[in-house]
Design a protein around this motif. Sequence first.
Motif, mmCIF file in Angstrom:
data_model
loop_
_atom_site.group_PDB
_atom_site.id
_atom_site.type_symbol
_atom_site.label_atom_id
_atom_site.label_comp_id
_atom_site.label_asym_id
_atom_site.label_seq_id
_atom_site.Cartn_x
_atom_site.Cartn_y
_atom_site.Cartn_z
ATOM 1 N N GLY A 77 0.822 -1.208 0.000
ATOM 2 C CA GLY A 77 0.000 0.000 0.000
ATOM 3 C C GLY A 77 0.856 1.258 0.000
ATOM 4 N N GLY A 78 1.916 1.241 -0.770
ATOM 5 C CA GLY A 78 2.764 2.421 -0.894
ATOM 6 C C GLY A 78 3.768 2.582 0.246
ATOM 7 N N ILE A 79 3.681 1.739 1.265
ATOM 8 C CA ILE A 79 4.643 1.852 2.377
ATOM 9 C C ILE A 79 5.710 0.780 2.210
ATOM 10 N N GLU A 80 6.967 1.191 2.384
ATOM 11 C CA GLU A 80 8.047 0.214 2.268
ATOM 12 C C GLU A 80 8.367 -0.353 3.644
ATOM 13 N N ILE A 81 8.308 -1.652 3.766
ATOM 14 C CA ILE A 81 8.622 -2.270 5.056
ATOM 15 C C ILE A 81 9.944 -3.011 4.918
ATOM 16 N N SER A 82 10.954 -2.451 5.590
ATOM 17 C CA SER A 82 12.287 -3.052 5.509
ATOM 18 C C SER A 82 12.349 -4.240 6.463
ATOM 19 N N PRO A 83 13.153 -5.268 6.118
ATOM 20 C CA PRO A 83 13.284 -6.383 7.065
ATOM 21 C C PRO A 83 13.854 -5.925 8.410
ATOM 22 N N THR A 84 14.604 -4.826 8.392
ATOM 23 C CA THR A 84 15.197 -4.353 9.650
ATOM 24 C C THR A 84 14.232 -3.494 10.462
ATOM 25 N N ASN A 85 13.036 -3.286 9.948
ATOM 26 C CA ASN A 85 12.017 -2.563 10.709
ATOM 27 C C ASN A 85 11.894 -3.212 12.089
ATOM 28 N N PRO A 86 11.962 -2.426 13.177
ATOM 29 C CA PRO A 86 11.942 -3.060 14.502
ATOM 30 C C PRO A 86 10.641 -3.796 14.821
ATOM 31 N N ALA A 87 9.570 -3.465 14.099
ATOM 32 C CA ALA A 87 8.316 -4.179 14.362
ATOM 33 C C ALA A 87 8.360 -5.558 13.722
ATOM 34 N N PHE A 88 7.918 -6.558 14.474
ATOM 35 C CA PHE A 88 7.814 -7.879 13.875
ATOM 36 C C PHE A 88 6.601 -7.894 12.940
ATOM 37 N N SER A 89 6.772 -8.464 11.749
ATOM 38 C CA SER A 89 5.613 -8.653 10.869
ATOM 39 C C SER A 89 5.833 -9.868 9.984
ATOM 40 N N GLY A 90 4.736 -10.481 9.584
ATOM 41 C CA GLY A 90 4.783 -11.628 8.682
ATOM 42 C C GLY A 90 3.384 -11.931 8.207
ATOM 43 N N PHE A 91 3.273 -12.825 7.236
ATOM 44 C CA PHE A 91 1.934 -13.191 6.788
ATOM 45 C C PHE A 91 1.815 -14.706 6.601
ATOM 46 N N ILE A 92 0.572 -15.169 6.684
ATOM 47 C CA ILE A 92 0.309 -16.605 6.569
ATOM 48 C C ILE A 92 0.080 -16.932 5.094
ATOM 49 N N PHE A 93 0.873 -17.847 4.551
ATOM 50 C CA PHE A 93 0.707 -18.177 3.132
ATOM 51 C C PHE A 93 0.209 -19.602 2.920
ATOM 52 N N LYS A 94 0.096 -20.330 4.019
ATOM 53 C CA LYS A 94 -0.311 -21.735 3.859
ATOM 54 C C LYS A 94 -0.832 -22.259 5.185
ATOM 55 N N ARG A 150 -3.204 -28.344 13.430
ATOM 56 C CA ARG A 150 -3.248 -27.521 12.233
ATOM 57 C C ARG A 150 -2.111 -26.509 12.318
ATOM 58 N N ILE A 151 -1.329 -26.409 11.261
ATOM 59 C CA ILE A 151 -0.199 -25.473 11.280
ATOM 60 C C ILE A 151 -0.462 -24.321 10.316
ATOM 61 N N ALA A 152 -0.235 -23.111 10.796
ATOM 62 C CA ALA A 152 -0.265 -21.947 9.902
ATOM 63 C C ALA A 152 1.187 -21.602 9.591
ATOM 64 N N PHE A 153 1.524 -21.539 8.302
ATOM 65 C CA PHE A 153 2.897 -21.240 7.881
ATOM 66 C C PHE A 153 3.051 -19.727 7.707
ATOM 67 N N VAL A 154 3.984 -19.173 8.443
ATOM 68 C CA VAL A 154 4.168 -17.721 8.396
ATOM 69 C C VAL A 154 5.515 -17.394 7.773
ATOM 70 N N ARG A 155 5.521 -16.479 6.832
ATOM 71 C CA ARG A 155 6.785 -15.943 6.330
ATOM 72 C C ARG A 155 7.083 -14.697 7.156
ATOM 73 N N VAL A 156 8.209 -14.714 7.864
ATOM 74 C CA VAL A 156 8.595 -13.533 8.640
ATOM 75 C C VAL A 156 9.156 -12.498 7.672
ATOM 76 N N CYS A 157 8.635 -11.267 7.734
ATOM 77 C CA CYS A 157 9.075 -10.230 6.796
ATOM 78 C C CYS A 157 9.911 -9.139 7.462
ATOM 79 N N SER A 158 9.614 -8.818 8.718
ATOM 80 C CA SER A 158 10.421 -7.787 9.383
ATOM 81 C C SER A 158 10.511 -8.072 10.873
ATOM 82 N N GLY A 159 11.549 -7.479 11.496
ATOM 83 C CA GLY A 159 11.719 -7.586 12.945
ATOM 84 C C GLY A 159 12.065 -8.982 13.402
ATOM 85 N N LYS A 160 12.047 -9.131 14.716
ATOM 86 C CA LYS A 160 12.435 -10.426 15.288
ATOM 87 C C LYS A 160 11.199 -11.098 15.883
ATOM 88 N N PHE A 161 11.037 -12.373 15.564
ATOM 89 C CA PHE A 161 9.954 -13.141 16.176
ATOM 90 C C PHE A 161 10.471 -13.753 17.464
#
Length: 560
Positions: free
Chosen positions: A309-326, A338-349
């Motif tokens: 959405g026009g915002i660039e989220i760097s992997p080094t962004n201190p906020a943890f973020s990821g999304f479920i793809f499977k 049941r397992i939700a597979f998450v790709r970590v995109c930024s920050g530390k989990f």
Amino acid sequence: MPVTPVAGAGLLIFAFLPDFLLWFPAFVNITEEILKRRTFAIISHPDAGKTTLTEKLLLYGGAVQLAGSVTARKNQRATTSDWMELEKKRGISISSTVLQFDYNGYRLNLLDTPGHKDFSEDTYRVLTAVDSVVMVIDAAKGIEPQTRKLFEVCRQRGVPIFTFMNKCDRPMKDPLSLVDELEHVLGIGAFPVNWPIGDGFDFRGVFDRQTSQMHLFERTVGGKFRAPVSVGGVDDPAVRGQLDDTTFNKTVEELEMLETAGEVFDDAAVLAGKSTPVFFGSASNNFGVQLLLDGFLKHAPAPKSRVMGGIEISPTNPAFSGFIFKIQANMNPKHRDRIAFVRVCSGKFERDMTVHHSRSAKKVRLSSSHKLFGNERETVDEAYPGDVIGLVGHDSFGIGDTLTTDPKILYKEIPRFTPEAFSYLHNPNTAKFKQFRQGLEQLMQEGVIQALYLRNSSIKTPLLAAVGPLQFEVVQFRLESEYGAASRLESAPWTVVRWLPVDMKEDDLDALSLPTGARLAYDIGKNPVVLFANDWSANYFGETNRNTPLSVLPVQTAKE
Ligand SMILES: Nc1nc2c(ncn2[C@@H]2O[C@H](COP(=O)(O)OP(=O)(O)OP(=O)(O)O)[C@@H](O)[C@H]2O)c(=O)[nH]1
Ligand SMILES: [Mg+2]
């Protein structure tokens, strides 16, 4: 510049970081961790050898001692990657698999994908979760239709592509024409990193154009162990002595032709997805696999920023973020969950952390987190951008959901597909109704199939819709083996579904004029759809109901 270049191409994104950030140990730590990650998928047309290559990469990565050969299935030795019962039976991949392992200071998250088009939804979702791909081509066949489609998706996403020309141990197409196909059929630049020496039974090895070394391989029993190699320059008498004149002369001639073309390896073009490094080999014989792995790691990118959405989220962004793809249930008989597979995109989990869940807009605590290796899992306490982790115990999680400590971050990565196969699924055993329903609901949550409900119908049998008919077989098999519920398929007379405007009232639906055989129905979100016998019928509807636009997917609602 402050950051040590530990991982080649991935460094680019960090080269311009301000020095003051490095005063924060946590930042240095996360940067190092990101630079170590390589997250990639193996893609291709069915049967090109993705799962075989995956097994061999694990072998070289030291992750498994003895690579399970796909051909050895007769002896009940299954691959790590094809762990599903039906996959073992059929010898094809049905579902994507995540394998995480360490190699040479890198942490690899490898995703083996199914090639069959009926399972392509899963493959396309995986492509949203990776930073690069290895495209496997059967050197006897060249570029096949499904490879072409997958390539197109990679190109649209700008994903760097590495090419492995597999099965060189069998009579293959002329290597120059294989490279030419990449350029002309796919329209991508191709740089052969290595070159095959002989083919078929006389396939002896490859010439590494970057080091000018010949790598000669020896076949090992069943290809189960790392193939021994002898290495030397073209003129090395020890190497020359092992090649007959015809093979040697042909190789030298072809190499000269490549040199005359004068192309150089262009890292930037590879990272932009405009050029692909090409490796030759044979996965089942372990030929060229190590060279592919090392070459891939040298040039493949580390996790980089994502723009949402026009915002660039760097992997080094201190906020943890990821999304479920499977989402996948019952992966391991020891853990029927049941397992939700998450790709970590930024920050530390960090395990036990509390995050914002986009779909429910609620805070959830992530306490059951795992690293994955096929159907094996191990608790993981921390994870970094690039990692794929499995979360257990959250029934509200769905495919596409974002999990983050910063609610402003919202990923919208997951593509949707229009079903093209329709079938009723009967439950022949009323005593098993509960299991049947439970299993079906689970498989719908996994996105394997969706259910449609015919309008004004007294039929209670679910009408299933899927991208391809093989998915119905998977549903039946899994209902039986995972839920103990038998089922019976009955084909339905439609091949096309189109969505109507979501705000249509019942009266408007009554007023539509439907072609013969077409039927109104609702999807799971109560959105109205029309089922048509064929494309012709759908087009005819368009002409006779000009004020009612049809769409191939439900129009996005605010909830999505
Ligand atoms: N001769 C030869 N056969 C190979 C090679 N690599 C794979 N195969 C065979 O090709 C067949 C398909 O291999 P898989 O690894 O299952 O192919 P896949 O691409 O994973 O297939 P799907 O996941 O079903 O799309 C198996 O019989 C393998 O043994 C190779 O280098 N040489
Ligand atoms: Mg496979």
